[in-house]
Design a protein around this motif. Structure first.
Motif, PDB file in Angstrom:
ATOM      1  N   LEU A 171     112.527 -10.342  60.574  1.00  0.00           N
ATOM      2  CA  LEU A 171     111.724 -11.396  59.474  1.00  0.00           C
ATOM      3  C   LEU A 171     112.535 -11.688  58.207  1.00  0.00           C
ATOM      4  N   ALA A 172     113.096 -10.997  57.801  1.00  0.00           N
ATOM      5  CA  ALA A 172     114.342 -10.738  56.965  1.00  0.00           C
ATOM      6  C   ALA A 172     115.467 -11.639  57.644  1.00  0.00           C
ATOM      7  N   LEU A 173     115.796 -11.419  58.553  1.00  0.00           N
ATOM      8  CA  LEU A 173     117.226 -12.101  59.824  1.00  0.00           C
ATOM      9  C   LEU A 173     116.685 -13.104  59.655  1.00  0.00           C
ATOM     10  N   VAL A 174     115.557 -14.029  60.264  1.00  0.00           N
ATOM     11  CA  VAL A 174     115.704 -14.715  60.393  1.00  0.00           C
ATOM     12  C   VAL A 174     114.810 -15.808  59.100  1.00  0.00           C
ATOM     13  N   LEU A 175     114.555 -15.399  58.243  1.00  0.00           N
ATOM     14  CA  LEU A 175     114.085 -15.808  56.823  1.00  0.00           C
ATOM     15  C   LEU A 175     115.314 -17.545  56.524  1.00  0.00           C
ATOM     16  N   PRO A 176     116.753 -16.949  56.418  1.00  0.00           N
ATOM     17  CA  PRO A 176     117.405 -18.069  56.144  1.00  0.00           C
ATOM     18  C   PRO A 176     117.066 -19.043  56.719  1.00  0.00           C
ATOM     19  N   SER A 177     117.361 -18.978  58.079  1.00  0.00           N
ATOM     20  CA  SER A 177     116.984 -20.261  59.176  1.00  0.00           C
ATOM     21  C   SER A 177     115.700 -21.148  58.530  1.00  0.00           C
TER      22      SER A 177
ATOM     23  N   HIS B  65      94.283  -6.333  67.751  1.00  0.00           N
ATOM     24  CA  HIS B  65      95.410  -6.005  67.004  1.00  0.00           C
ATOM     25  C   HIS B  65      95.612  -5.113  66.226  1.00  0.00           C
ATOM     26  N   ALA B  66      96.707  -4.712  65.636  1.00  0.00           N
ATOM     27  CA  ALA B  66      97.691  -3.979  64.860  1.00  0.00           C
ATOM     28  C   ALA B  66      97.068  -3.072  64.212  1.00  0.00           C
ATOM     29  N   GLY B  67      95.582  -3.434  63.584  1.00  0.00           N
ATOM     30  CA  GLY B  67      95.055  -2.978  62.237  1.00  0.00           C
ATOM     31  C   GLY B  67      95.522  -3.049  60.655  1.00  0.00           C
ATOM     32  N   ILE B  68      96.170  -2.392  59.756  1.00  0.00           N
ATOM     33  CA  ILE B  68      95.719  -3.534  58.798  1.00  0.00           C
ATOM     34  C   ILE B  68      97.092  -2.511  58.231  1.00  0.00           C
ATOM     35  N   ALA B  69      97.432  -1.566  58.078  1.00  0.00           N
ATOM     36  CA  ALA B  69      99.016  -1.206  57.669  1.00  0.00           C
ATOM     37  C   ALA B  69     100.094  -1.481  58.151  1.00  0.00           C
ATOM     38  N   ARG B  70     100.126  -1.738  59.320  1.00  0.00           N
ATOM     39  CA  ARG B  70     101.516  -2.538  59.612  1.00  0.00           C
ATOM     40  C   ARG B  70     102.004  -3.840  59.358  1.00  0.00           C
ATOM     41  N   PRO B  71     100.583  -4.156  59.553  1.00  0.00           N
ATOM     42  CA  PRO B  71     100.746  -6.157  58.912  1.00  0.00           C
ATOM     43  C   PRO B  71     101.324  -6.298  57.699  1.00  0.00           C
ATOM     44  N   VAL B  72     100.328  -5.439  56.293  1.00  0.00           N
ATOM     45  CA  VAL B  72     100.484  -5.303  54.871  1.00  0.00           C
ATOM     46  C   VAL B  72     102.105  -4.498  54.471  1.00  0.00           C
ATOM     47  N   GLY B  73     102.620  -4.283  55.431  1.00  0.00           N
ATOM     48  CA  GLY B  73     103.780  -3.918  55.314  1.00  0.00           C
ATOM     49  C   GLY B  73     105.008  -4.793  55.820  1.00  0.00           C
ATOM     50  N   VAL B  76     104.900  -7.015  52.925  1.00  0.00           N
ATOM     51  CA  VAL B  76     105.531  -6.780  51.110  1.00  0.00           C
ATOM     52  C   VAL B  76     107.092  -6.648  51.941  1.00  0.00           C
ATOM     53  N   GLY B  77     107.819  -6.539  53.004  1.00  0.00           N
ATOM     54  CA  GLY B  77     108.734  -6.586  53.116  1.00  0.00           C
ATOM     55  C   GLY B  77     109.492  -8.177  53.403  1.00  0.00           C
ATOM     56  N   GLY B  78     108.728  -8.968  53.955  1.00  0.00           N
ATOM     57  CA  GLY B  78     108.880 -10.380  54.080  1.00  0.00           C
ATOM     58  C   GLY B  78     108.866 -11.001  52.977  1.00  0.00           C
ATOM     59  N   ALA B  93     110.885  -0.459  51.877  1.00  0.00           N
ATOM     60  CA  ALA B  93     109.448  -0.594  51.613  1.00  0.00           C
ATOM     61  C   ALA B  93     108.705  -1.116  52.308  1.00  0.00           C
ATOM     62  N   ALA B  94     108.559  -1.970  53.355  1.00  0.00           N
ATOM     63  CA  ALA B  94     108.214  -1.944  54.897  1.00  0.00           C
ATOM     64  C   ALA B  94     107.416  -0.457  55.399  1.00  0.00           C
ATOM     65  N   ALA B  95     108.442  -0.368  55.360  1.00  0.00           N
ATOM     66  CA  ALA B  95     108.174   1.194  56.099  1.00  0.00           C
ATOM     67  C   ALA B  95     107.144   1.981  55.762  1.00  0.00           C
TER      68      ALA B  95
END
Lengths: 226, 107
Positions: A171-177, B65-73, B76-78, B93-95
């Motif tokens: 996600l971090a890598l494609v965000l600029p695109s 679905h992958a549960g809650i912990a992974r999408p929230v992680g 946060v990273g995003g 931070a994501a991990a």
């Protein structure tokens, strides 16, 4: 290759090193899970050297270890890896010709394609692609050998949150695109399609169907008629 | 694993097939001269695939679905990546978010 190293900016080199390290840890778990599932030591090691595609390797080992047919496992693995055709079309200019084409294609991964697409200049794209590709190849294979020999050290990388780290990396890598509106629309539409069909289709196919999103791709500066 | 020869053959076919898929793009591109428009479309195709990979890897596990912990992680990273945080921070931070939530018993 020496000039490739010099081209790489130190910040980018650090980011690439981090991804390689994380891939090495996933490799550890892959080796351990394979041997723990009852497969011979050579299976994960040979696969990691020859196939070198994490998602398809996990899928293959999962199917075979559960008593499934190796032929079904191969078909499933090829389906998951089919996205590499599109990656290859996008990054062929950074790969080059002759022996570089063979080696560069073998080290193609989601991560180094994403790193390459994130660079503006060709020489930077080339450096990011090659350094990341070779780095992941070395770390992944080293991790798999250690994991397979050590057995059950790390079988659950979810406990460390690595399953969340990998989507975050991409996600971090494609965000600029995705700053480009037309690209963002296509990517969003494609992701919705992939998510919608995931419950019904075998692994690999949903991501491939995301290419439907390209139907929504309307680049802003189209001067010549389509 | 009752038939090592079959497993080896399957691995070799998967290896050869995967290499063929990877090298197909560069081989095709060396045969044709492509317009800027098509090249732009090919780059976009790769971005669309990577974005779909992010979405499915973040939200799904197998067919469910992958549960809650992974999408929230991943979220946060995003957000950190969007706020131009250093890449290392995004990944850690994501991990850490996913691992921390699981430690608290969140699936």
């Amino acid at each position: 290759m020496r000039s490739t190293w010099r081209t790489l900016d130190p910040g980018l080199a650090r980011d690439i090193a981090l991804v390689c390290l994380a891939d090495g840890v996933v490799g550890l778990s892959y080796g351990a899970i394979s041997v723990g599932g009852g497969l011979d030591l050579w299976v994960p090691i040979a696969m990691s050297l020859l196939v070198f595609a994490g998602a398809s390797q996990f899928l293959f080992v999962g199917i075979v270890a559960a008593g499934g047919s190796p032929i079904a496992a191969t078909v499933a693995g090829l389906l998951v890896n089919s996205r590499h055709v599109a990656f290859g079309l996008a990054v062929s200019d950074v790969i080059g010709h002759g022996w570089r084409r063979a080696l560069g294609s073998h080290v193609m991964t989601d991560e180094n394609v994403a790193f390459a697409l994130g660079q503006d200049e060709l020489r930077h794209r080339r450096a990011a692609y090659w350094v990341c590709g070779i780095g992941i190849f070395v770390c992944w294979n080293a991790g798999v050998v250690v994991g397979a020999l050590a057995g059950s050290v790390i079988t659950d990388t979810d406990a460390f949150g690595l399953d969340a780290a990998f989507p975050a990396v991409l996600l971090a890598l494609v965000l600029p695109s995705l700053k480009d509106k037309a690209t963002r629309t296509a990517a969003l539409a494609g992701s919705v399609v992939a998510l919608a069909v995931t419950p019904f289709l075998p692994a690999g196919l949903p991501v491939l169907l995301a290419l439907v999103g390209l139907l929504f791709y309307r680049p802003a500066r189209t001067l010549e008629p389509a | 694993m009752d038939n090592p020869a079959l497993v080896l053959a399957a691995i070799l076919v998967l290896a050869a097939g995967t290499f063929a898929l990877r090298v197909a793009g560069p081989l095709m591109r060396s045969r044709f001269e492509l317009s800027d428009r098509v090249q732009q479309l090919l780059s976009t195709a790769a971005v669309v695939l990577l974005a779909a990979l992010v979405a499915t890897a973040a939200l799904t596990a197998g067919h469910t679905h992958a549960g809650i912990a992974r999408p929230v992680g991943v979220l946060v990273g995003g957000v950190l990546a969007w706020r131009r945080a250093p890449f290392v921070l995004v990944v850690v931070a994501a991990a850490a978010t996913a691992a921390g939530l699981r430690l608290l018993g969140v699936p």
